[in-house]
Write a protein that holds these residues in place. Structure first.
Motif, PDB file in Angstrom:
ATOM      1  N   ILE A  89      -2.313   1.279  -2.176  1.00 41.19           N
ATOM      2  CA  ILE A  89      -3.710   1.664  -2.324  1.00 41.19           C
ATOM      3  C   ILE A  89      -4.565   0.411  -2.259  1.00 41.19           C
ATOM      4  O   ILE A  89      -4.180  -0.644  -2.775  1.00 41.19           O
ATOM      5  N   ASP A  90      -5.720   0.502  -1.615  1.00 45.62           N
ATOM      6  CA  ASP A  90      -6.640  -0.632  -1.573  1.00 45.62           C
ATOM      7  C   ASP A  90      -7.467  -0.682  -2.851  1.00 45.62           C
ATOM      8  O   ASP A  90      -7.827   0.357  -3.425  1.00 45.62           O
ATOM      9  N   TRP A 160      -2.253   3.935   2.803  1.00 48.61           N
ATOM     10  CA  TRP A 160      -2.660   4.543   1.535  1.00 48.61           C
ATOM     11  C   TRP A 160      -2.636   6.072   1.535  1.00 48.61           C
ATOM     12  O   TRP A 160      -2.768   6.677   0.475  1.00 48.61           O
ATOM     13  N   TYR A 207      -7.503  11.091  -0.798  1.00 50.98           N
ATOM     14  CA  TYR A 207      -7.769   9.647  -0.881  1.00 50.98           C
ATOM     15  C   TYR A 207      -9.189   9.362  -0.411  1.00 50.98           C
ATOM     16  O   TYR A 207      -9.634   9.884   0.617  1.00 50.98           O
TER      17      TYR A 207
END
Length: 258
Positions: A89-90, A160, A207
């Motif tokens: 995940i960023d 992600w 997301y």
């Protein structure tokens, strides 16, 4: 041991980090760990992350001695992961409360190597549509590679919106290429896909992908063009090698990127 390891590379994310972490704390399925990898931040990112991990045992912090780039940060996280599954995940993004539950259910009910969910681009633009794909459910290797390398859709080359098997990553010693600044995630996905067999795609938008106007993906300069060219070359090389291998084993593959 947690079922899922979530690796979050961080570089100067102080302004966005808390929203990210709070969205993970709100997950309906808590069978996961979070590995925060601070990649030499020069703002308050490390202080915020340190404070957070002290209060929440599911979260761990790995601090790199200097800024090494997102690929190196992800690779460091892979080495530390304890879960059977991995995702990335960023630091400036966030997820829906059922993000982890969706993936954990997928891998519990089906024998999978890769699962994919949909996403929403943030901030929303007027009349913007949520990326969708006509592919739903199980698909073969050729189709998932086609979706990963497409320029649009709900799959693409991001990491992600995907969950991977840790044992496959380690068996084939897969890692992110630290010598390019763009499309390193797409290369990783293609590398992974050629070693995997069972793929599952669904498009619930779980997301939230924050797009900065000045992000690398919006910057067109000589260095970016060089990275894109090198990435495309490596992707093509991987696909052609896999196609040749499949042909030699009498297992035909048909990659059509139209």
């Amino acid at each position: 041991m947690p079922k899922l390891s979530i690796i979050i590379p961080l570089y100067n994310e102080a302004g966005h980090l808390m929203k990210n972490l709070q969205s993970l704390l709100a997950q309906t399925n808590p069978d996961f760990e979070v590995i925060l990898v601070d990649d030499g931040s020069t703002d308050q990112t490390n202080a915020l992350a340190s404070s957070w991990v002290q209060e929440h045992s599911q979260f761990r912090l790995l601090t790199l001695p200097s800024n090494q780039g997102i690929s190196s940060a992800r690779n460091a996280g892979i080495k530390e992961a304890q879960g059977e599954l991995i995702t990335f995940i960023d630091g400036d993004d966030w997820v829906e409360p059922n993000y982890t539950d969706f993936f954990l259910r997928c891998f519990t009910y089906y024998h999978l190597d890769l699962a994919v969910c949909g996403y929403i681009k943030e901030p929303p633009k007027k009349n913007a549509k949520i990326p969708t794909t006509t592919i739903q459910g199980f698909c073969d290797q050729a189709e998932v590679i086609r979706q990963i390398t497409k320029m649009s859709g709900s799959v693409m080359g991001y990491t992600w919106n995907k969950v991977y098997r840790t044992d496959l990553i380690r068996k084939y010693q897969l890692e992110f290429d630290p010598d390019i600044s763009l499309m390193e995630d797409q290369i990783f996905n293609v590398q992974y896909a050629v070693h995997a067999q069972n793929f599952y795609i669904q498009s619930p938008p779980l997301y939230h992908y924050w797009q900065h106007e000045d992000s690398a993906s919006h910057t067109h300069d000589l260095e970016s063009a060089k990275s894109i060219g090198l990435a495309n070359y490596r992707i093509a090389k991987i696909i052609l090698a896999n196609k040749k291998s499949s042909s030699n084993s009498n297992s035909p593959s048909d990659y059509d990127f139209s």
